[in-house]
Design a protein around this motif. Structure first.
Motif, PDB file in Angstrom:
ATOM      1  N   PHE A  19       0.851  -1.191   0.000  1.00  0.00           N
ATOM      2  CA  PHE A  19       0.000   0.000   0.000  1.00  0.00           C
ATOM      3  C   PHE A  19       0.885   1.239   0.000  1.00  0.00           C
ATOM      4  O   PHE A  19       1.862   1.310   0.736  1.00  0.00           O
ATOM      5  N   GLN A  46       0.080   5.634  -0.326  1.00  0.00           N
ATOM      6  CA  GLN A  46      -0.942   6.656  -0.577  1.00  0.00           C
ATOM      7  C   GLN A  46      -0.915   7.038  -2.048  1.00  0.00           C
ATOM      8  O   GLN A  46       0.164   7.282  -2.598  1.00  0.00           O
ATOM      9  N   PHE A  97       0.315  13.657   6.296  1.00  0.00           N
ATOM     10  CA  PHE A  97       1.284  13.139   7.267  1.00  0.00           C
ATOM     11  C   PHE A  97       1.839  14.264   8.146  1.00  0.00           C
ATOM     12  O   PHE A  97       2.117  14.057   9.326  1.00  0.00           O
ATOM     13  N   TYR A 134      -1.262  -0.401  11.413  1.00  0.00           N
ATOM     14  CA  TYR A 134      -1.641  -0.468   9.994  1.00  0.00           C
ATOM     15  C   TYR A 134      -0.607   0.366   9.202  1.00  0.00           C
ATOM     16  O   TYR A 134      -0.980   1.284   8.469  1.00  0.00           O
ATOM     17  N   CYS A 135       0.659   0.040   9.369  1.00  0.00           N
ATOM     18  CA  CYS A 135       1.726   0.965   8.941  1.00  0.00           C
ATOM     19  C   CYS A 135       2.122   0.841   7.475  1.00  0.00           C
ATOM     20  O   CYS A 135       2.915   1.655   6.994  1.00  0.00           O
ATOM     21  N   SER A 172       5.380   4.403   5.948  1.00  0.00           N
ATOM     22  CA  SER A 172       5.466   5.816   5.557  1.00  0.00           C
ATOM     23  C   SER A 172       5.328   6.750   6.754  1.00  0.00           C
ATOM     24  O   SER A 172       6.102   7.689   6.890  1.00  0.00           O
ATOM     25  N   GLU A 230       1.772  -4.270  10.647  1.00  0.00           N
ATOM     26  CA  GLU A 230       1.154  -4.348   9.311  1.00  0.00           C
ATOM     27  C   GLU A 230       0.955  -5.822   8.945  1.00  0.00           C
ATOM     28  O   GLU A 230       1.831  -6.652   9.199  1.00  0.00           O
ATOM     29  N   VAL A 231      -0.189  -6.103   8.304  1.00  0.00           N
ATOM     30  CA  VAL A 231      -0.535  -7.506   8.047  1.00  0.00           C
ATOM     31  C   VAL A 231       0.146  -8.063   6.789  1.00  0.00           C
ATOM     32  O   VAL A 231       0.386  -9.281   6.698  1.00  0.00           O
ATOM     33  N   LYS A 270      -1.626  -9.003  12.438  1.00  0.00           N
ATOM     34  CA  LYS A 270      -2.809  -8.165  12.601  1.00  0.00           C
ATOM     35  C   LYS A 270      -2.637  -7.300  13.850  1.00  0.00           C
ATOM     36  O   LYS A 270      -2.220  -7.817  14.897  1.00  0.00           O
ATOM     37  N   THR A 271      -3.008  -6.041  13.732  1.00  0.00           N
ATOM     38  CA  THR A 271      -2.855  -5.136  14.879  1.00  0.00           C
ATOM     39  C   THR A 271      -3.579  -5.691  16.095  1.00  0.00           C
ATOM     40  O   THR A 271      -3.058  -5.664  17.216  1.00  0.00           O
ATOM     41  N   GLU A 272      -4.791  -6.234  15.862  1.00  0.00           N
ATOM     42  CA  GLU A 272      -5.599  -6.723  16.985  1.00  0.00           C
ATOM     43  C   GLU A 272      -4.940  -7.911  17.697  1.00  0.00           C
ATOM     44  O   GLU A 272      -5.253  -8.209  18.843  1.00  0.00           O
ATOM     45  N   ASP A 277      -3.920   4.049  11.050  1.00  0.00           N
ATOM     46  CA  ASP A 277      -4.331   4.401   9.676  1.00  0.00           C
ATOM     47  C   ASP A 277      -4.934   3.134   9.058  1.00  0.00           C
ATOM     48  O   ASP A 277      -4.347   2.513   8.175  1.00  0.00           O
ATOM     49  N   PRO A 305      -7.611   0.283   7.211  1.00  0.00           N
ATOM     50  CA  PRO A 305      -8.370   0.244   5.955  1.00  0.00           C
ATOM     51  C   PRO A 305      -9.797   0.755   6.168  1.00  0.00           C
ATOM     52  O   PRO A 305     -10.167   1.093   7.295  1.00  0.00           O
TER      53      PRO A 305
HETATM   54  C1  LIG Z   1      -4.836   2.784   4.730  1.00  0.00           C
HETATM   55  S1  LIG Z   1      -3.453   1.726   4.652  1.00  0.00           S
HETATM   56  C2  LIG Z   1      -2.283   2.665   5.555  1.00  0.00           C
HETATM   57  C3  LIG Z   1      -0.834   2.386   5.290  1.00  0.00           C
HETATM   58  C4  LIG Z   1       0.180   3.416   5.743  1.00  0.00           C
HETATM   59  N1  LIG Z   1      -0.150   4.053   6.982  1.00  0.00           N
HETATM   60  C5  LIG Z   1       0.433   4.437   4.664  1.00  0.00           C
HETATM   61  O1  LIG Z   1      -0.094   5.552   4.725  1.00  0.00           O
HETATM   62  O2  LIG Z   1       1.165   4.116   3.729  1.00  0.00           O
HETATM   63  C6  LIG Z   1      -3.943   0.445   5.686  1.00  0.00           C
HETATM   64  C7  LIG Z   1      -2.945  -0.658   5.851  1.00  0.00           C
HETATM   65  O3  LIG Z   1      -3.441  -1.563   6.836  1.00  0.00           O
HETATM   66  C8  LIG Z   1      -3.078  -2.887   6.481  1.00  0.00           C
HETATM   67  N2  LIG Z   1      -3.978  -3.757   7.253  1.00  0.00           N
HETATM   68  C9  LIG Z   1      -5.240  -4.156   6.953  1.00  0.00           C
HETATM   69  N3  LIG Z   1      -5.757  -4.855   7.982  1.00  0.00           N
HETATM   70  C10 LIG Z   1      -4.813  -4.905   8.945  1.00  0.00           C
HETATM   71  C11 LIG Z   1      -4.761  -5.468  10.262  1.00  0.00           C
HETATM   72  N4  LIG Z   1      -5.795  -6.110  10.781  1.00  0.00           N
HETATM   73  N5  LIG Z   1      -3.643  -5.285  10.975  1.00  0.00           N
HETATM   74  C12 LIG Z   1      -2.566  -4.632  10.450  1.00  0.00           C
HETATM   75  N6  LIG Z   1      -2.550  -4.105   9.214  1.00  0.00           N
HETATM   76  C13 LIG Z   1      -3.668  -4.222   8.477  1.00  0.00           C
HETATM   77  C14 LIG Z   1      -3.198  -2.885   4.980  1.00  0.00           C
HETATM   78  O4  LIG Z   1      -2.446  -3.929   4.418  1.00  0.00           O
HETATM   79  C15 LIG Z   1      -2.668  -1.484   4.614  1.00  0.00           C
HETATM   80  O5  LIG Z   1      -1.288  -1.530   4.393  1.00  0.00           O
END
Ligand SMILES: C[S@@+](CC[C@H](N)C(=O)[O-])C[C@H]1O[C@@H](n2cnc3c(N)ncnc32)[C@H](O)[C@@H]1O
Length: 459
Positions: free
Chosen positions: A289, A291, A301, A320-321, A325, A341-342, A368-370, A389, A391
């Motif tokens: 991912f 932006q 940011f 969700y990194c 970035s 990040e997943v 997974k963050t959770e 940040d 999804p």
């Molecule tokens: C909106 S993007 C944000 C990425 C980053 N902050 C950026 O701006 O480049 C959301 C990210 O969350 C990840 N993601 C989705 N579900 C997740 C989870 N349960 N735990 C961790 N990461 C997750 C996605 O793969 C994606 O990279």
């Protein structure tokens, strides 16, 4: 099936004159026929329009614009000739100022209605000086029509590709490459995937550009591994467009709407491109991912960083990194940053990005963050600031509950979906947090999408 009550005052197929009162969160005009709500794309508040009813649901109807009877001053002529057919943009008929007001309003409404928070400072959306050609990523399905290769967005609610050789929201170089590719695909007799039969090779083409580096990536998404023309096409691409430094093939043989498969092969050049944001260089792989609006990502940011209020001694979470970035920007002002990040490939890029930029006070965790955040708590790690940040679906409840349990004093919430943000804000409020302010940033001009950044503090 929804039963439409006898008292519904509208009939499918009939045309009505409707006064438009406001816009819903998708940017569709909302009008009423004898009190019954009608949602219609491409009409604006203050307008009167002839609207044909295409669908009648229990509590609302969906209309189609036939003719504008009275025009609002915010209406402009869309720049793109296929705007009304193509599903890529939704708001090109609104002056840019009106688009920004609409986005501010969407965030305000969500915070008030779903978040149940009154009198919260939602600042006016920050727009772009030039709201065109901003997308650094193009991802298009391919099709065949009358012997021609077509590529474009799907028409709204369908899988019909609206072919176009111009697109005002994508970087101009990517549009040119796509045009060139359509000719070459035909010339090389590469078969095009057919969704109905699952036959044919080429499904999608993905193009990415580093706005600040000029690096370009091309990814062919294929329904199978055998791609005999791949090497030659890669060579021709690089010769024609020397900025293309990465050409890849991604294999996806599944009958699915998910664009990319798990396996990616290098066809030419290297396996990633680089983008630069606020002085930090980021490696971007096909599946990670990033932006899509580089310029506005810098604005967003910077806002998130400001809200984080770092002084150098803090331990910070970036949940969700993605490719790190935000983490790397935070790390320059914090003691330690943990990124979660997943997607494994994004975590790999994040580690490499940290190394490339000489940033050592970060740790990236795949998962997974959770699931991973509670593990950090068990290790006795305390966060001074949490940045999230997520999804579109927002944060898992466990993540928010863990913040409350950890007593994280400050949360910075970056969101691409005001509804899920507002839902999560309501839950955080229940657990003793207070929303301080929200800043919408227009990352997606000409579309109905809204991005924002919120500051939340422990009471
Ligand atoms: C909106 S993007 C944000 C990425 C980053 N902050 C950026 O701006 O480049 C959301 C990210 O969350 C990840 N993601 C989705 N579900 C997740 C989870 N349960 N735990 C961790 N990461 C997750 C996605 O793969 C994606 O990279």
């Amino acid at each position: 099936m929804v039963k439409v009550g006898k008292n519904v005052p509208v009939q499918k197929g009939k045309t009505y004159t409707v006064e438009i009162e406001n816009l819903n969160h998708l940017g569709e005009g909302v009008g009423r026929i004898e009190g019954f709500a009608v949602f219609t794309p491409y009409v604006l508040p203050g307008e009167k329009a002839e609207i044909r009813i295409n669908e009648v649901k229990k509590n609302f109807a969906i209309g189609e614009l036939q003719e504008i009877v009275e025009t609002a001053s915010e209406r402009i002529t869309p720049r793109c000739p296929v705007f009304y057919k193509c599903g890529g943009c939704q708001t090109q008929h609104m002056a840019y100022e009106a688009q920004l007001n609409f986005k501010t309003q969407v965030v305000k409404e969500a915070v008030r209605r779903i978040g149940k928070l009154e009198e919260v400072p939602v600042h006016p959306a920050i727009g772009m000086d030039n709201p065109w050609y901003y997308r650094n990523k193009v991802q298009m399905p391919l099709g065949l029509k009358e012997g021609k290769v077509v590529a474009g967005f799907y028409a709204p609610g369908t899988h019909d590709i609206v072919d176009t050789d111009i697109c005002y929201i994508q970087h101009e170089k990517l549009v040119k490459i796509m045009q060139w590719l359509k000719e070459k695909i035909l010339e090389h007799h590469i078969s095009i995937y057919n969704e109905e039969t699952s036959k044919g090779l080429l499904r999608h083409v993905l193009l990415r550009i580093g706005f600040n580096t000029d690096d370009i990536m091309v990814v062919f998404i294929t329904n199978g591994r055998k791609f005999p023309q791949g090497q030659l096409l890669a060579e021709q691409l690089q010769k024609e467009f020397p900025q293309i430094i990465s050409i890849m093939q991604n294999i996806n043989t599944k009958r699915t709407n998910v664009i990319m498969g798990d396996e990616t092969i290098l066809l030419g050049g290297q396996d990633s491109i680089t983008e630069e944001l606020a002085g930090i260089r980021y490696k971007i792989s096909p599946r990670s991912f990033f932006q899509v609006n580089t310029k506005q990502a810098e604005v967003l940011f910077a806002k998130a960083l400001g809200y984080a209020g770092l002084t150098g001694g803090e331990t910070v979470l970036d949940a969700y990194c993605g490719t790190g970035s935000i983490s790397l920007m935070l790390a320059q002002k914090a003691k330690k940053v943990y990124g979660i990040e997943v997607i494994g490939a994004a975590i790999k890029d994040a580690w490499e990005n940290a190394k490339e930029n000489g940033i050592e006070n970060v740790e990236f965790i795949e998962g997974k963050t959770e699931e991973e955040l509670p593990c950090l708590v068990k290790q006795g790690i305390h966060m001074d600031v949490a940045v999230v940040d997520p999804p579109r679906k927002g944060c898992d409840k466990i993540v928010l509950e863990t913040f409350a349990k950890m007593n994280v004093p400050r949360i910075v919430y970056v969101s691409c979906n005001p509804s899920s943000l507002a839902r999560d804000l309501a839950y955080l409020t229940e657990m003793g947090y207070e929303l301080q302010e929200v800043q919408p940033v227009d990352m997606f001009p000409a579309t109905g999408h809204v991005e924002c950044c919120a500051l939340i503090e422990r009471k």
